[in-house]
Write an enzyme that holds these catalytic residues in place. Sequence first.
Site, PDB file in Angstrom:
ATOM      1  N   ASP A  69     -30.662  73.973 -43.964  1.00 34.69           N
ATOM      2  CA  ASP A  69     -32.007  73.918 -43.388  1.00 34.69           C
ATOM      3  C   ASP A  69     -32.402  72.438 -43.290  1.00 34.69           C
ATOM      4  O   ASP A  69     -31.560  71.542 -43.481  1.00 34.69           O
ATOM      5  CB  ASP A  69     -33.007  74.785 -44.189  1.00 34.69           C
ATOM      6  CG  ASP A  69     -33.388  74.171 -45.546  1.00 34.69           C
ATOM      7  OD1 ASP A  69     -32.813  73.121 -45.935  1.00 34.69           O
ATOM      8  OD2 ASP A  69     -34.256  74.744 -46.224  1.00 34.69           O
ATOM      9  N   CYS A 114     -29.613  73.262 -48.832  1.00 33.26           N
ATOM     10  CA  CYS A 114     -31.067  73.251 -48.605  1.00 33.26           C
ATOM     11  C   CYS A 114     -31.641  72.222 -49.575  1.00 33.26           C
ATOM     12  O   CYS A 114     -30.899  71.407 -50.133  1.00 33.26           O
ATOM     13  CB  CYS A 114     -31.678  74.639 -48.757  1.00 33.26           C
ATOM     14  SG  CYS A 114     -31.547  75.382 -50.400  1.00 33.26           S
ATOM     15  N   THR A 162     -32.911  72.504 -52.605  1.00 34.56           N
ATOM     16  CA  THR A 162     -32.425  72.676 -53.982  1.00 34.56           C
ATOM     17  C   THR A 162     -31.058  73.343 -54.089  1.00 34.56           C
ATOM     18  O   THR A 162     -30.422  73.293 -55.139  1.00 34.56           O
ATOM     19  CB  THR A 162     -33.402  73.594 -54.750  1.00 34.56           C
ATOM     20  OG1 THR A 162     -33.480  74.838 -54.021  1.00 34.56           O
ATOM     21  CG2 THR A 162     -34.777  72.979 -54.867  1.00 34.56           C
ATOM     22  N   HIS A 179     -13.963  80.951 -62.649  1.00 28.55           N
ATOM     23  CA  HIS A 179     -14.502  82.130 -63.329  1.00 28.55           C
ATOM     24  C   HIS A 179     -15.227  83.095 -62.397  1.00 28.55           C
ATOM     25  O   HIS A 179     -15.212  84.293 -62.627  1.00 28.55           O
ATOM     26  CB  HIS A 179     -15.485  81.709 -64.435  1.00 28.55           C
ATOM     27  CG  HIS A 179     -14.801  81.054 -65.600  1.00 28.55           C
ATOM     28  ND1 HIS A 179     -15.454  80.787 -66.781  1.00 28.55           N
ATOM     29  CD2 HIS A 179     -13.522  80.605 -65.770  1.00 28.55           C
ATOM     30  CE1 HIS A 179     -14.618  80.209 -67.633  1.00 28.55           C
ATOM     31  NE2 HIS A 179     -13.445  80.084 -67.038  1.00 28.55           N
ATOM     32  N   HIS A 228     -11.637  87.476 -65.841  1.00 26.47           N
ATOM     33  CA  HIS A 228     -12.703  87.187 -64.871  1.00 26.47           C
ATOM     34  C   HIS A 228     -12.680  88.194 -63.719  1.00 26.47           C
ATOM     35  O   HIS A 228     -13.724  88.523 -63.166  1.00 26.47           O
ATOM     36  CB  HIS A 228     -12.576  85.759 -64.353  1.00 26.47           C
ATOM     37  CG  HIS A 228     -12.594  84.756 -65.465  1.00 26.47           C
ATOM     38  ND1 HIS A 228     -13.694  84.577 -66.268  1.00 26.47           N
ATOM     39  CD2 HIS A 228     -11.623  83.939 -65.937  1.00 26.47           C
ATOM     40  CE1 HIS A 228     -13.418  83.665 -67.192  1.00 26.47           C
ATOM     41  NE2 HIS A 228     -12.167  83.273 -67.009  1.00 26.47           N
TER      42      HIS A 228
HETATM   43  C1  RB5 Z   1     -37.693  73.971 -47.828  1.00 27.60           C
HETATM   44  O1  RB5 Z   1     -38.794  73.132 -47.954  1.00 27.60           O
HETATM   45  C2  RB5 Z   1     -37.128  74.303 -49.212  1.00 27.60           C
HETATM   46  O2  RB5 Z   1     -37.908  75.299 -49.784  1.00 27.60           O
HETATM   47  C3  RB5 Z   1     -35.692  74.742 -49.077  1.00 27.60           C
HETATM   48  O3  RB5 Z   1     -34.939  73.696 -48.542  1.00 27.60           O
HETATM   49  C4  RB5 Z   1     -34.972  75.132 -50.336  1.00 27.60           C
HETATM   50  O4  RB5 Z   1     -35.063  74.181 -51.347  1.00 27.60           O
HETATM   51  C5  RB5 Z   1     -35.202  76.497 -50.811  1.00 27.60           C
HETATM   52  O5  RB5 Z   1     -34.645  76.948 -51.818  1.00 27.60           O
END
Ligand code: RB5
Length: 151
Positions: A8, A66, A68, A99, A134
Amino acid sequence: MKIALGADHGGAEQKEALRAYLEGEGRQVLDFGAPANGQSVDYPDYALSVARAVAAGEADCGILICGTGIGMAIAANKVCSVHAATVTDTNAARLSRQHNDANVLCLSGRFISPETNREIVDIFLSTDFEGGRHQRRIDKITAAENRSDPL
Ligand code: RB5
């Protein structure tokens, strides 16, 4: 080995750099977007495209980025046979393969540097699943996926 890539807006720049790196290493890449153009998009759209390509055998594995790496994993894991792992260090990269037999790697584009993410990717792509005990655990996850009731 074919690798499906998706991101994203929180991961698009790192995705472009990673794609160039992987292609430079002679890897085949299927890029599902999004382009690094600053436009805000919804991570589930990219997570599901990549996860479905992996589940359908169009790609051997997937890499999603993304902000995180968390939302991508939550969404990708809705697709049967996908084991998506959010990975932020090299130990977890190795163990996600050894694993967990992870077939989709989810990275943070905002909190982890491109250099560390590249290291994580190299380990993920070069580490095999260990099987044995596993496999028994993975089989339990697969059995849960195949239940017809939602519990
Ligand atoms: C987008 O702002 C953010 O929420 C997305 O990139 C991500 O971190 C979601 O888990």
